[in-house]
Design an enzyme around this catalytic site. Structure first.
Site, PDB file in Angstrom:
ATOM      1  N   GLY A  64      78.358 -44.191 -15.895  1.00  0.00           N
ATOM      2  CA  GLY A  64      79.786 -44.291 -15.567  1.00  0.00           C
ATOM      3  C   GLY A  64      80.518 -44.697 -16.837  1.00  0.00           C
ATOM      4  CB  ALA A  65      83.424 -43.164 -18.576  1.00  0.00           C
ATOM      5  CD  GLN A 226      75.542 -39.055 -10.992  1.00  0.00           C
ATOM      6  OE1 GLN A 226      75.227 -38.099 -10.295  1.00  0.00           O
ATOM      7  NE2 GLN A 226      75.545 -38.980 -12.309  1.00  0.00           N
ATOM      8  CG  ASP A 267      82.464 -39.201 -17.974  1.00  0.00           C
ATOM      9  OD1 ASP A 267      82.608 -38.796 -16.804  1.00  0.00           O
ATOM     10  OD2 ASP A 267      81.624 -40.049 -18.305  1.00  0.00           O
TER      11      ASP A 267
HETATM   12  O1  MRU Z   1      76.568 -39.157 -15.776  1.00  0.00           O
HETATM   13  P1  MRU Z   1      77.380 -40.298 -15.234  1.00  0.00           P
HETATM   14  O2  MRU Z   1      76.876 -40.815 -13.934  1.00  0.00           O
HETATM   15  O3  MRU Z   1      77.588 -41.378 -16.262  1.00  0.00           O
HETATM   16  O4  MRU Z   1      78.806 -39.645 -14.948  1.00  0.00           O
HETATM   17  C1  MRU Z   1      79.795 -40.428 -14.379  1.00  0.00           C
HETATM   18  C2  MRU Z   1      81.051 -39.697 -14.104  1.00  0.00           C
HETATM   19  O5  MRU Z   1      81.187 -38.537 -14.382  1.00  0.00           O
HETATM   20  C3  MRU Z   1      82.196 -40.488 -13.567  1.00  0.00           C
HETATM   21  O6  MRU Z   1      82.982 -39.720 -12.725  1.00  0.00           O
HETATM   22  C4  MRU Z   1      83.052 -40.994 -14.733  1.00  0.00           C
HETATM   23  O7  MRU Z   1      82.260 -41.605 -15.691  1.00  0.00           O
HETATM   24  C5  MRU Z   1      84.108 -41.935 -14.293  1.00  0.00           C
HETATM   25  S1  MRU Z   1      83.440 -43.490 -13.785  1.00  0.00           S
HETATM   26  C6  MRU Z   1      84.757 -44.473 -13.386  1.00  0.00           C
END
Ligand code: MRU
Length: 375
Positions: A64-65, A226, A267
């Protein structure tokens, strides 16, 4: 789950921390909730140096970013503290310190390529170092480095606290945009993906808390799941009802009139509003557009990258084939199948109705309005 909160070593936690403890920062290091094992196990892994934090980010123990940005900042502070505490001499060459800072930063920023929050957080930590080191010409005393180490801890903590505040503000602004009816979200954008509360999921959570008549739909989000594993787990913990759908069910649900809005996280958002987010986001945006359903993005300002003009410049991570070839370690395709496992996609700005930030809601034309809000 360990009960950290009765342990003496437990030291750092913002006041407004979430019910869901994505990590616990202690004197021993950072305990990360292993997101690979959710929803079936709540195991915490101790990360007490930069290599362990890098491993955790790369291998999706934390993801998650905003969450990876905050963890990287904490990892930076932990590694710098380890380095200073092991110093034998009373004085060190500035050059050596600069080399160490660069090494820590490089290890962290190369852990994942797409989420800009990671680069943003590390550049904030580096700036703290450069500002303090400016006052020294050639050498620096160990006691000054101990001070710098404390300042770095404070900065990492501040990045965490600010993210929670940002999410609460995003939720407040965003909730007003949420219509009654079915609300579809993708991936996980809740407490597990942020410093606490969440971005897109925070908006949905707020709408639910405000008693809006909404039905929350979650897409399972292949291949890492997720949605099915993490978002469903968060809502289950919060006792908020939800309906889980397969990724490929979204279009027909829209056609049947069961979805009133789609809201996702991000992201990286380019200057023109093009948005990188979990693979499948673009397909949802196209479907929403075709069915005339509003499509919203919720993200803090730390997710904007004003150094790039459009989404074309965003690096897209490709991940290992085994994520697609297996599900819970069970093989689901012939093992030698060729795989293209893109982890993110780019949604062009024309498919986005609004971007919700902690400073307010941005509407098209994004090229102008993003700059207006951020400047
Ligand atoms: O690969 P991930 O699980 O890190 O991807 C996460 C996402 O794409 C989320 O939608 C994004 O990071 C926003 S989290 C507030």
């Amino acid at each position: 789950m360990k009960n950290f909160f009765f342990q003496k070593e437990f030291i750092k936690s913002p006041k407004k921390v979430d019910l869901i403890k994505t990590w616990v920062w202690t004197e021993k290091g950072l305990y990360l909730l292993d997101q690979r094992k959710l929803p079936f196990r709540e195991d915490y892994i101790l990360c007490n140096n930069v290599l362990k934090i890098r491993y955790a980010i790369r291998n999706m123990i934390i993801r998650g970013a905003p969450a990876i940005g905050i963890c990287a900042a904490i990892g930076f502070a932990i590694e710098f503290k380890n380095f200073v505490s092991l110093l034998k001499s009373k004085e060190v060459l500035i050059r050596k310190i600069e080399e160490k800072i660069k090494k820590i930063a490089d290890l962290l920023i190369t852990s994942r390529p797409t989420a800009v929050n990671l680069f943003w957080a590390i550049s904030r930590m580096q700036n703290v170092c450069f500002k303090l080191l400016k006052g020294f010409e050639y050498k620096i005393k160990k006691e000054d480095l101990l001070y710098l180490s404390e300042v770095l801890e404070k900065e990492a903590f501040k990045i965490w606290e600010e993210d929670i505040e940002a999410n609460l503000a995003i939720a407040k602004y965003g909730e007003k945009l949420i219509p009654e009816g079915g609300i579809l979200t993708h991936c996980n954008t809740g407490a597990l993906a942020t410093g606490g509360y969440g971005t897109a999921l925070g908006v949905i959570r707020k709408a639910y808390e405000e008693n809006k008549k909404i039905k929350i739909f979650l897409s399972e989000t292949r291949p890492f799941l997720q949605g099915a594993r993490l978002t469903a787990w968060e809502l289950y913990k919060l006792k908020i009802p939800y309906i889980l759908i397969t990724d490929n069910c979204a279009g027909f649900l829209m056609k049947k009139g069961e979805i009133s809005a789609v809201i996702v996280g991000a992201d990286r958002i380019a200057s023109n509003g093009d948005t990188a987010n979990k693979i499948g986001t673009y397909s949802l945006a196209v479907l929403a557009n075709f069915h005339k359903i509003p499509f919203f993005v919720a993200a803090p300002l730390s997710t904007f990258d004003l150094t790039i003009k459009t989404g074309k410049e965003i690096p897209i991570e490709t991940r290992a084939a085994k994520e697609v070839l297996t599900c819970y370690k069970n093989k689901i395709a012939p093992p030698k199948s060729e795989v293209y496992n893109l982890a993110f996609d780019i949604t062009p700005n024309e498919l986005i109705n609004a971007i919700i930030t902690e400073k307010g809601i941005i509407y098209p034309p994004f090229e102008i309005n993003i700059y207006q809000l951020i400047k």
